[in-house]
Design a protein around this motif. Structure first.
Motif, PDB file in Angstrom:
ATOM      1  N   LYS A  78       0.956  -1.188  -0.020  1.00 46.44           N
ATOM      2  CA  LYS A  78      -0.044  -0.053  -0.154  1.00 46.44           C
ATOM      3  C   LYS A  78       0.902   1.313   0.010  1.00 46.44           C
ATOM      4  CE  LYS A  78      -3.254   0.161   3.003  1.00 46.44           C
ATOM      5  NZ  LYS A  78      -3.995  -0.456   4.358  1.00 46.44           N
ATOM      6  N   GLN A 257      -5.946  -1.645  -2.762  1.00 45.11           N
ATOM      7  CA  GLN A 257      -6.466  -0.634  -1.502  1.00 45.11           C
ATOM      8  C   GLN A 257      -5.984   0.573  -1.531  1.00 45.11           C
ATOM      9  OE1 GLN A 257      -8.582  -1.835   1.562  1.00 45.11           O
ATOM     10  NE2 GLN A 257      -8.736   0.171   1.290  1.00 45.11           N
ATOM     11  N   TYR A 260      -8.109   2.395  -4.172  1.00 44.23           N
ATOM     12  CA  TYR A 260      -9.449   2.889  -3.781  1.00 44.23           C
ATOM     13  C   TYR A 260      -9.112   4.134  -2.783  1.00 44.23           C
ATOM     14  CZ  TYR A 260     -13.244   2.538  -0.777  1.00 44.23           C
ATOM     15  OH  TYR A 260     -14.329   2.830   0.252  1.00 44.23           O
ATOM     16  N   ASP A 261      -8.373   3.921  -1.768  1.00 46.46           N
ATOM     17  CA  ASP A 261      -8.019   5.106  -0.965  1.00 46.46           C
ATOM     18  C   ASP A 261      -7.900   6.294  -1.726  1.00 46.46           C
ATOM     19  OD1 ASP A 261      -8.471   3.062   0.948  1.00 46.46           O
ATOM     20  OD2 ASP A 261      -6.232   2.943   1.345  1.00 46.46           O
ATOM     21  N   VAL A 294     -11.944  -4.779  -4.217  1.00 49.38           N
ATOM     22  CA  VAL A 294     -10.980  -4.894  -2.756  1.00 49.38           C
ATOM     23  C   VAL A 294     -11.316  -5.792  -1.989  1.00 49.38           C
ATOM     24  CG1 VAL A 294      -9.863  -3.793  -1.037  1.00 49.38           C
ATOM     25  CG2 VAL A 294     -10.215  -2.375  -3.488  1.00 49.38           C
ATOM     26  N   GLN A 295     -12.588  -5.734  -1.450  1.00 51.93           N
ATOM     27  CA  GLN A 295     -12.983  -6.556  -0.387  1.00 51.93           C
ATOM     28  C   GLN A 295     -13.201  -8.225  -0.738  1.00 51.93           C
ATOM     29  OE1 GLN A 295     -12.809  -5.679   2.448  1.00 51.93           O
ATOM     30  NE2 GLN A 295     -13.679  -7.221   3.688  1.00 51.93           N
ATOM     31  N   ARG A 298      -9.546  -9.440  -0.808  1.00 48.40           N
ATOM     32  CA  ARG A 298      -9.043  -9.722   0.437  1.00 48.40           C
ATOM     33  C   ARG A 298      -9.456 -10.818   1.022  1.00 48.40           C
ATOM     34  NH1 ARG A 298      -9.957  -4.782   2.076  1.00 48.40           N
ATOM     35  NH2 ARG A 298      -7.681  -4.301   2.426  1.00 48.40           N
TER      36      ARG A 298
END
Length: 387
Positions: A78, A257, A260-261, A294-295, A298
């Protein structure tokens, strides 16, 4: 059914996030652009014990569970995926030595590898052999108490710092099928004939070197044959690649992630037509799709890691996680660039780097087409089931 991290894993994740926020994020853009090697970051990782992730505690390592292992690569990626690569090849090599090495090899190498006094990587790929590892041309000829290795390897991460460097080679080139004549030999740094040549220029994945390695009559003691028995190299490498694919999947998850952030943050700050762009449905649809990708990635990554912790063979699970997460990373990086508009194309914004780093995740540790073949074969053979 519990989809939550344990208290220990959550605490570990917080320590990792603090490290990334303090030491990686502030310098990632500048150092990546300049090609600067992140020596200070490597030193902190050494002090944190992260080079011992896959080394058993009896040899001075962390002996981390696979979910915690995945968390390391997710969180560091990340901040800067290239730094995660420094740990990735090292951890795979340590896993091979810990799992398949002789007791003498474990005691000789693992304590220093766990502490970071030594580092390592793995030499598999050749100019004419990548996915088809049975097609390698590097040969190791037995000569008394030694092996003499001749060949060339390419795309070798940590090549300039590896001591030892496990090298996949053919100890019996006439074997049929070829994998029965393949072995892994541990080559110590500084051995005559072992030369690390040029660093390969890359689209992304900067921060760690990827080099060509020449082995020109490299004489290595037979005691450096991994496991002490020739002809087992292919099986050793393939077993390690299951762990390696969890590592790559977790790195891809970190990229997804981060993308997305960045998109979510920008959608809340950027204004157009008198409103935040996050108020527009076109942007909202992109944010929703990214969050879902993303989820889902994960859950696949943690599932594969948890299955490995349970002692299961996870070639199918790791393949699913790697293929899905890497494609989610590429998709989210592109979508984040679209959310940013013209700024997303600028090197001043993080998403440009994420966009360059993401494609490697679909190629490294076995292409996604290969992952799909592995998945399908496991299902068709009955070795694995879904549902």
């Amino acid at each position: 059914m519990d989809f939550e991290l344990s208290d220990e894993q959550r605490l570990f994740r917080e320590v990792l996030r603090d490290f990334v926020d303090r030491e990686i994020r502030p310098v990632a853009q500048e150092w990546e652009a300049s090609g600067r090697y992140p020596a200070e970051i490597v030193e902190t990782m050494r002090e944190m014990g992260l080079f011992g992730l896959t080394v058993p505690e009896e040899y001075g390592g962390l002996g981390a569970d696979m979910v915690s292992f995945a968390l390391v690569f997710e969180e560091i990626a990340k901040g800067w995926m290239g730094v995660a690569g420094i740990l990735g090849s090292h951890s795979l090599s340590c896993w091979l030595i810990a799992r398949h090495g002789t007791e003498e090899q474990r005691r000789r190498y693992l304590p220093d590898l766990a502490s970071g006094r030594r580092r390592t990587g793995i030499a598999l790929t050749e100019p004419d052999a990548g996915t088809d590892l049975q097609g390698i041309a590097t040969v190791a000829v037995r000569d008394g108490d030694d092996f003499v290795i001749t060949g060339r390897k390419t795309w070798i991460t940590n090549a300039r710092h590896a001591d030892p460097l496990p090298v996949l080679c053919k100890t019996d080139p006439s074997a049929t099928p070829p994998h029965k004549g393949m072995s892994v030999i541990l080559v110590d740094a500084g051995t005559p004939g072992f030369t690390v040549e040029r660093d390969l220029p890359k689209l992304g994945y900067r921060g760690t070197e990827s080099c060509e390695v020449l082995l020109d009559g490299v004489r290595v003691p037979a005691a450096n044959l991994l496991g002490g028995v020739p002809g087992r190299g292919m099986q050793q490498v393939l077993s390690g690649l299951e762990t390696g694919r969890i590592n790559v999947a977790a790195r891809a998850l970190g990229i997804a992630q981060a993308a997305y952030d960045e998109a979510l943050r920008y959608a809340g700050q950027r204004r157009a037509f008198g409103r935040q762009i996050g108020d527009f449905q076109a942007i909202q649809l992109k944010i929703a799709d990214m969050a879902s990708q993303v989820q889902a990635a994960r859950l696949l990554v943690y599932w594969a890691a948890a299955r490995a912790d349970g002692g299961h063979r996870v070639d199918m699970e790791a393949g699913m996680a790697k293929a899905f997460a890497s494609e989610a990373a590429a998709s989210c990086a592109l979508t984040a660039m679209q959310v940013h508009g013209g700024y997303g194309y600028s090197k001043e914004f993080v998403v440009e780097r994420l966009y360059r780093d993401a494609p490697l995740m679909m190629i490294g540790e076995g292409t996604n087409d290969i992952q799909r073949i592995v998945i399908a074969r496991a299902l068709l053979s009955g070795a694995a089931t879904i549902g």
